[in-house]
Write a protein that holds these residues in place. Structure first.
Motif, mmCIF file in Angstrom:
data_model
loop_
_atom_site.group_PDB
_atom_site.id
_atom_site.type_symbol
_atom_site.label_atom_id
_atom_site.label_comp_id
_atom_site.label_asym_id
_atom_site.label_seq_id
_atom_site.Cartn_x
_atom_site.Cartn_y
_atom_site.Cartn_z
ATOM 1 N N ARG A 101 41.644 42.324 44.074
ATOM 2 C CA ARG A 101 41.496 41.177 43.168
ATOM 3 C C ARG A 101 41.358 39.875 43.944
ATOM 4 O O ARG A 101 40.484 39.048 43.655
ATOM 5 C CB ARG A 101 42.693 41.115 42.236
ATOM 6 C CG ARG A 101 42.642 39.992 41.209
ATOM 7 C CD ARG A 101 41.675 40.276 40.116
ATOM 8 N NE ARG A 101 42.015 41.524 39.433
ATOM 9 C CZ ARG A 101 41.238 42.078 38.514
ATOM 10 N NH1 ARG A 101 40.083 41.517 38.205
ATOM 11 N NH2 ARG A 101 41.598 43.199 37.922
ATOM 12 N N ASP A 102 42.220 39.644 44.912
ATOM 13 C CA ASP A 102 42.175 38.392 45.678
ATOM 14 C C ASP A 102 40.864 38.258 46.449
ATOM 15 O O ASP A 102 40.267 37.172 46.500
ATOM 16 C CB ASP A 102 43.361 38.324 46.644
ATOM 17 C CG ASP A 102 44.695 38.232 45.917
ATOM 18 O OD1 ASP A 102 44.694 37.842 44.733
ATOM 19 O OD2 ASP A 102 45.734 38.570 46.530
ATOM 20 N N ALA A 103 40.401 39.361 47.038
ATOM 21 C CA ALA A 103 39.140 39.315 47.786
ATOM 22 C C ALA A 103 37.964 39.021 46.861
ATOM 23 O O ALA A 103 37.040 38.287 47.227
ATOM 24 C CB ALA A 103 38.918 40.632 48.528
ATOM 25 N N ALA A 104 38.001 39.593 45.638
ATOM 26 C CA ALA A 104 36.920 39.355 44.683
ATOM 27 C C ALA A 104 36.905 37.904 44.224
ATOM 28 O O ALA A 104 35.841 37.277 44.118
ATOM 29 C CB ALA A 104 37.065 40.294 43.496
ATOM 30 N N GLU A 105 38.080 37.345 43.948
ATOM 31 C CA GLU A 105 38.150 35.939 43.523
ATOM 32 C C GLU A 105 37.698 35.018 44.653
ATOM 33 O O GLU A 105 37.036 34.002 44.409
ATOM 34 C CB GLU A 105 39.570 35.601 43.090
ATOM 35 C CG GLU A 105 40.020 36.299 41.809
ATOM 36 C CD GLU A 105 39.160 35.925 40.609
ATOM 37 O OE1 GLU A 105 38.704 34.760 40.547
ATOM 38 O OE2 GLU A 105 38.940 36.786 39.741
ATOM 39 N N GLU A 106 38.042 35.377 45.877
ATOM 40 C CA GLU A 106 37.592 34.576 47.014
ATOM 41 C C GLU A 106 36.076 34.645 47.161
ATOM 42 O O GLU A 106 35.419 33.639 47.468
ATOM 43 C CB GLU A 106 38.270 35.083 48.291
ATOM 44 C CG GLU A 106 37.896 34.308 49.537
ATOM 45 C CD GLU A 106 38.575 34.846 50.783
ATOM 46 O OE1 GLU A 106 38.272 34.356 51.901
ATOM 47 O OE2 GLU A 106 39.417 35.771 50.644
ATOM 48 N N PHE A 107 35.508 35.818 46.942
ATOM 49 C CA PHE A 107 34.055 35.973 47.008
ATOM 50 C C PHE A 107 33.367 35.114 45.947
ATOM 51 O O PHE A 107 32.355 34.461 46.216
ATOM 52 C CB PHE A 107 33.692 37.444 46.807
ATOM 53 C CG PHE A 107 32.210 37.718 46.769
ATOM 54 C CD1 PHE A 107 31.488 37.825 47.935
ATOM 55 C CD2 PHE A 107 31.558 37.873 45.554
ATOM 56 C CE1 PHE A 107 30.121 38.072 47.901
ATOM 57 C CE2 PHE A 107 30.204 38.119 45.515
ATOM 58 C CZ PHE A 107 29.480 38.222 46.687
#
Length: 502
Positions: A357-363
């Motif tokens: 989730r965090d990586a997707a939001e950062e992307f």
């Protein structure tokens, strides 16, 4: 510079996300050279297909892959991918896992600048203030942004906007001189927004930018506008016939019936400017459906169409041309596999984006949102689309006057009755084909037993009819097939991509 990708699905001769992803997987050793180029061999399937111009923050691809060692799999693949495509991780699944079939619902986001909802912004149905007033507004906005953005600078911009709105506009031309020649197709889709902007002269493009700056200075998308937009989007929720929000689908086609679970909006800042984010969750969507839902909602918010038009467009007995918003702001946000996780999640773990989730939001924050905002500012995608969003183009005011063109309920009932009659005829033909064979078998059995009388043959025929292949045998086969689902193992690939150039 981002690579220009033409959609998700592989298309030989064109750069696509699947083509880039497959190449990277081969280089990383996840797909053997013998299986390269054949998606059928590795059972490749994506959870959702994104068209040209539509991105995806969280996509799922299922395939038979060699993933060991799993802890370095994502890094090994990402080093062979372009900047706008990233693999988050891999999850082991059952052998029968299919990303498209097991996907229960999909969530999409559509973002667009807040000034798009200003009825006066980029409108061809009004006359603009004189050029000097527009330049004063644009200059005031630029000064306000370069300063501390305090109350004083905002006041200057607001005052300039008020002066521009009250300026004498006699003799000024409309925004860009009318609808673009050849820029609009049926449904309101522009053939190529970048090419459309190049067909306009530099002077007209400059006036469009000044008009946008003036709208940003005078228009505020507040709580009242947000509540109204939520109310409009809420009318899409539920099961409806969306044949007017796609192409080449008849209202009597069962595929036109779609279920939308939720549809709401919120305001977020992108590049220090307010943008409106519309989030829709549904089981599945048809071609261009979300873009047409957004386009109709924007037309209502701008006052070009009435709210009654939305209800008319949902009527399966009417054929109406609904506007289609640009592909730029749309992207797949997440896919869900609740039914699969409930049944098989304990075997190898659930297929979910929670670990990423965090990586997707950062992307989304670092790549997706800025790319959309920069592309719109450079190519004026939304501004050019708004020039076609007019009553003269879609004839919204005439929708209520046009009568219905069919009785969809009667057509569906007739199709259902015809299908049932067809099945009954096929069943009867099967039964008639089996009777002579059963009678012949019964006669042979009676002759073998030495009983050649008709009285002795009838019980054998009756017994043969009772024992012909039927329900019990079919149910047994179905149970055997079902028990084989959790045999071998497969892999689900979780990745994202942005389909855009900058």
């Amino acid at each position: 510079m981002l690579m220009y990708l033409q959609g998700m699905q592989r298309n030989p001769g064109f750069p696509t996300i699947e083509a880039e992803l497959e190449t990277a997987l081969v280089k990383a050793g996840a797909i053997s050279d013998k299986n390269a180029g054949s998606f059928m061999k590795i059972h490749w399937m994506r959870a959702a297909r994104t068209d040209k111009g539509v991105s995806a923050a969280c996509q799922v691809v299922s395939a038979k892959l060699m993933v060991e060692p799993t802890d370095t799999f994502a890094d090994r693949v990402n080093q062979h991918l372009p900047k706008q495509i990233r693999v988050f991780g891999v999850q082991r699944t059952t052998d029968g896992f299919d990303a498209r079939k097991y996907c229960d619902k999909r969530k999409y986001e559509y973002i667009l600048p807040a000034w798009v909802f200003d009825p006066q912004a980029c409108s061809t149905a009004r006359t603009l203030p004189d050029r000097g007033a527009l330049q004063a507004v644009a200059a005031a906005v630029l000064v306000g942004r370069s300063s501390s953005n305090g109350p004083a600078s905002n006041g200057v911009a607001a005052a300039a906007a008020a002066d521009a709105s009250s300026a004498d506009a006699s003799g000024s031309e409309s925004a860009g001189g009318g609808v673009l020649d050849g820029a609009a197709k049926s449904g309101g889709e522009t053939t190529d927004e970048t090419a459309a902007s190049s067909r306009l002269g530099d002077e007209k493009l400059k006036r469009l930018r000044e008009d946008i700056a003036a709208s940003q200075a005078r228009f505020t998308f507040g709580d009242e506008e947000l509540q109204r937009l939520d109310r409009i989007l809420g009318q899409y929720v539920g099961t409806h016939n969306f044949h007017n929000f796609t192409v080449r689908v008849l209202s009597s086609d069962p595929a036109a019936q779609r279920y939308i679970m939720s549809f709401n909006a919120e305001v977020k800042l992108i590049r220090n400017e307010p943008w409106v984010k519309c989030v829709v969750v549904g089981q599945s969507f048809m071609l261009h459906q979300i873009r047409k839902l957004i386009g109709t909602a924007v037309a209502i918010m701008r006052g070009v169409a009435s709210e009654e038009c939305l209800k008319l467009a949902l009527d399966p007995d009417r054929d109406l041309n609904t506007p289609m918003a640009p592909a730029l702001g749309l992207f797949l946000d997440e896919t869900y596999f609740d039914a699969y996780n409930n049944r098989f999640g304990e075997l190898h773990g659930p297929v979910t984006f929670e670990p990423f989730r965090d990586a997707a939001e950062e992307f989304k924050a670092e790549v997706l949102y800025p790319d959309i905002a920069d592309t719109d500012q450079q190519d004026l995608i939304n501004a050019l689309w708004l020039r076609t969003l007019t009553d003269s183009h879609f004839r919204f005011t005439s929708w209520a006057k046009w009568g219905t063109v069919r009785n969809t309920a009667a057509t569906i009932a007739a199709n259902r009755a015809a299908e049932q009659a067809k099945k009954a005829r096929e069943q009867l033909q099967k039964q008639q084909a089996k009777r002579p064979a059963a009678a012949a078998d019964a006669s042979s059995a009676a002759a073998a037993d030495g009983g050649s009388s008709e009285a002795g043959a009838q019980p054998a025929i009756k017994q043969q009819r009772l024992e012909r292949p039927g329900r019990f045998q079919g149910a047994t086969t179905a149970m055997v097939v079902g028990s084989q689902v959790s045999g071998r193992l497969d892999n689900a690939l979780l990745c994202n991509e942005t389909d855009r150039t900058q």
